[in-house]
Design a protein around this motif. Sequence first.
Motif, short mmCIF file in Angstrom:
data_model
loop_
_atom_site.label_atom_id
_atom_site.label_comp_id
_atom_site.label_asym_id
_atom_site.label_seq_id
_atom_site.Cartn_x
_atom_site.Cartn_y
_atom_site.Cartn_z
N LEU A 21 0.83 -1.20 0.00
CA LEU A 21 0.00 0.00 0.00
C LEU A 21 0.87 1.26 0.00
N GLY A 22 1.99 1.20 0.70
CA GLY A 22 2.91 2.33 0.73
C GLY A 22 3.44 2.68 -0.65
N GLN A 23 3.69 1.67 -1.48
CA GLN A 23 4.12 1.93 -2.85
C GLN A 23 3.04 2.70 -3.61
N LEU A 24 1.79 2.28 -3.44
CA LEU A 24 0.68 2.95 -4.12
C LEU A 24 0.50 4.37 -3.60
N VAL A 25 0.54 4.53 -2.29
CA VAL A 25 0.37 5.87 -1.71
C VAL A 25 1.46 6.81 -2.21
N GLY A 26 2.69 6.32 -2.32
CA GLY A 26 3.78 7.16 -2.84
C GLY A 26 3.49 7.64 -4.25
N LEU A 27 3.01 6.74 -5.10
CA LEU A 27 2.65 7.14 -6.47
C LEU A 27 1.54 8.18 -6.46
N LEU A 28 0.53 7.95 -5.63
CA LEU A 28 -0.61 8.85 -5.62
C LEU A 28 -0.28 10.18 -4.95
N ASP A 29 0.62 10.18 -3.97
CA ASP A 29 1.08 11.45 -3.39
C ASP A 29 1.69 12.32 -4.49
N ARG A 30 2.53 11.69 -5.29
CA ARG A 30 3.19 12.40 -6.38
C ARG A 30 2.16 12.93 -7.39
N ALA A 31 1.18 12.07 -7.72
CA ALA A 31 0.16 12.48 -8.69
C ALA A 31 -0.70 13.61 -8.13
N CYS A 32 -1.08 13.51 -6.85
CA CYS A 32 -1.92 14.55 -6.23
C CYS A 32 -1.17 15.88 -6.16
N ALA A 33 0.11 15.83 -5.79
CA ALA A 33 0.91 17.05 -5.72
C ALA A 33 1.07 17.68 -7.10
N HIS A 34 1.31 16.84 -8.10
CA HIS A 34 1.49 17.32 -9.48
C HIS A 34 0.23 18.02 -9.99
N ALA A 35 -0.93 17.44 -9.65
CA ALA A 35 -2.19 17.99 -10.13
C ALA A 35 -2.74 19.08 -9.22
N GLY A 36 -2.04 19.36 -8.11
CA GLY A 36 -2.49 20.38 -7.18
C GLY A 36 -3.76 20.00 -6.45
#
Length: 193
Positions: free
Chosen positions: A130-145
């Motif tokens: 789950l941590g791997q997924l959260v890391g990807l999504l943190d990056r995506a959420c930050a990128h998209a603001g």
Amino acid sequence: MGRPRSHGHDTAEALLDAAERIAQAEGLPAVSVRRVADATGTSTRAVYSVFGSKDGLVVALATRGFELLAADVAAQPSTDDPMEDAVRAGAESFRRFATGHPALFRIAFRDGAVDPEVAAGFDRARRGALGQLVGLLDRACAHAGLATSGAEAAWAFHAMCEGLASLELRGSLGDDPAARWVACLRTVMRGLA
């Protein structure tokens, strides 16, 4: 000095391979210490020595599944489009895991055959994946603001992945399952945005 272990990594891998094959062919209830030992040409003592019990074997199977999934997600390349990176991780990594190891998918995501107390034994591996997924999504959420966090986004994303995997394993995703995965996960990511 303790007694040397007579059953090491190779034995553990062979036992897990056999247990996965049995679970795939007949379901988790068909996996027994005796059947796994017989399938590998070893003794029940080997299974008990390596895993401690049938429950320990089930924990090891689920752990193997989560480790395979986490490693595949971690191996996905990062691009300048984190939203698409997340889609690719789901549509490729999660799908590859679920369709390549359907028995492990069912065990890891607790299809009802795994006792909750046993499932607690593989919680660390689950949190790692789950941590791997959260890391990807943190990056995506930050990128998209986005105002949401990767941890919050993971609920929707994971639910979609688990649902798509279940549907595909039942043969219910139509003629082009890969395209269906991508379309559904892009919809989730657009929804988050």
